[in-house]
Enzyme design. Structure first.
Site, PDB file in Angstrom:
ATOM      1  N   ASP A  32      31.035  48.641  30.962  1.00 32.17           N
ATOM      2  CA  ASP A  32      32.349  48.777  31.606  1.00 32.17           C
ATOM      3  C   ASP A  32      32.899  50.196  31.478  1.00 32.17           C
ATOM      4  O   ASP A  32      34.027  50.408  31.019  1.00 32.17           O
ATOM      5  CB  ASP A  32      33.352  47.783  31.015  1.00 32.17           C
ATOM      6  CG  ASP A  32      32.806  46.373  30.933  1.00 32.17           C
ATOM      7  OD1 ASP A  32      32.014  45.998  31.814  1.00 32.17           O
ATOM      8  OD2 ASP A  32      33.164  45.652  29.995  1.00 32.17           O
ATOM      9  N   GLU A 213      34.817  40.893  40.060  1.00 28.84           N
ATOM     10  CA  GLU A 213      35.512  41.505  38.931  1.00 28.84           C
ATOM     11  C   GLU A 213      35.410  43.018  39.002  1.00 28.84           C
ATOM     12  O   GLU A 213      34.819  43.586  39.933  1.00 28.84           O
ATOM     13  CB  GLU A 213      34.949  40.994  37.602  1.00 28.84           C
ATOM     14  CG  GLU A 213      33.500  41.361  37.346  1.00 28.84           C
ATOM     15  CD  GLU A 213      32.962  40.790  36.040  1.00 28.84           C
ATOM     16  OE1 GLU A 213      33.591  39.888  35.472  1.00 28.84           O
ATOM     17  OE2 GLU A 213      31.892  41.266  35.592  1.00 28.84           O
TER      18      GLU A 213
END
Length: 340
Positions: A32, A213
């Site tokens: 991420d 997402e």
């Protein structure tokens, strides 16, 4: 004496050239990933799980050599004490903000939170906890990102429509200030194409999860884009999708957003890159090169854990002003550093 001098000069040239090139990944691990460029420095973060860590460097290609520090540690218990995911650092309205998702150890309670720092250098000063960032529905939420458009702030994130897992959608909401959502959330993407619905769990009570997402904002010309990750991160099919809207449209109207039917950046078995996703964007210091930062795995089946590593590569724009990301590059590829 000429020959030794020539050799010495050649060695110097080679050393200089070495500082102009690099290979992915930027770090051995780092899911991420996010970075921002401001005032001559890149500030970088990725999921650590139990704290917020911040890197600062003049050259993102050599992130492994950059100083970094823990800027916030969660309390030992409570609603934002565990599972700290997908932090992002932004400079908004003259201050620094970090957004992150956290829970109490139970995933169903994941929500988004914000910190604020008024120091010009986010590695200094004090990070003040500003609280939960949620709309009035206050449902499960992760991967919050904030952008400014036409003088207004918006937050985009991944959330559940109800209170049970099974599908993650992309939401947008207006903001009253950098840590307060104004009004209700609006759903602008739900996973329904084949490429974004890979997510078998092997759990008899939760057999499948469809995932959108990691939404990220990107602007070019008169179009706005949201690049998001589709399918589950534990699959090799994790990939990037694209939403687009006219810059003058109502961003809180789902009809303003159009989704491409196919993934725009996906695994490349030939280049030995699997599950590329959860990206962010930056430009070179001279502002002329566009780069994508993302995480990926080196082997099929590596899953959604610490084997994911951050990588960067340049991308371009087609004649219609849409981003062209190409394929994720092999880690043997020698790349030029972002141009200063």
């Amino acid at each position: 004496m000429i020959r030794p001098i020539v050799c010495f000069l050649l060695l110097l040239a080679a050393a200089a050239h070495g500082q102009e090139t690099f290979r992915n990944p930027l770090l051995a691990g780092g899911p991420d990933p996010w970075c921002i460029y401001k005032d001559g420095y890149y500030y970088y973060m990725h999921t650590m799980g139990n704290r917020l860590e911040l890197w600062k460097t003049k050259n993102i290609a050599f992130l492994k050599d950059a100083p970094h520090k823990t800027v916030w540690t969660p309390p030992a218990s409570g609603p934002f004490s565990k599972d700290i995911w997908a932090p992002e650092i932004h400079f908004l309205k003259g201050k620094w903000y970090i957004y992150f998702a956290a829970d109490d150890g139970d995933n169903q309670y994941h929500r988004m939170y914000a910190l604020e720092n008024s120091s010009p250098d986010p590695m200094e000063g004090t990070w003040v906890f500003k609280g939960k960032v949620a709309d009035i529905d206050d449902k499960w939420a992760i991967d919050g990102s904030v952008f400014e458009h036409h003088g207004k702030l918006y937050m985009i994130w991944s959330g559940w429509e109800g209170n049970k897992n099974g599908r993650q959608d992309i939401y947008i909401a207006a903001m009253k200030n950098p840590y307060t959502i104004q009004g209700k959330r609006v759903k602008i993407s739900t996973p329904h194409y084949a490429w974004e619905t890979k997510g078998d769990l092997g759990d008899p009570d939760l057999k499948h999860v469809d995932v959108n997402e990691g939404p990220q904002f990107l602007k070019h010309g008169k179009r706005l884009f949201i690049v998001y990750s589709g399918s589950a991160c534990w699959t090799d099919d994790y990939a990037l999708g694209l939403l687009s809207a006219d810059e003058n449209s109502n961003l809180l109207d789902p009809a303003s957003w159009t989704k491409k039917t196919e993934a725009v950046f996906k695994q490349s078995a030939e280049n030995k890159v699997y599950a590329p996703g959860h990206n962010s964007f930056f430009t070179s210091p001279d502002g002329k090169e566009y780069w994508i930062l993302y995480h990926a795995n080196d082997h099929p089946g590596d899953g959604c854990g610490k084997k994911r590593s951050p990588r960067i590569q340049r991308f371009s724009w087609n004649e219609n002003g849409w981003p062209v990301f190409g394929k994720p590059l092999n880690t043997d590829t020698l790349l030029q550093v972002p141009r200063s």
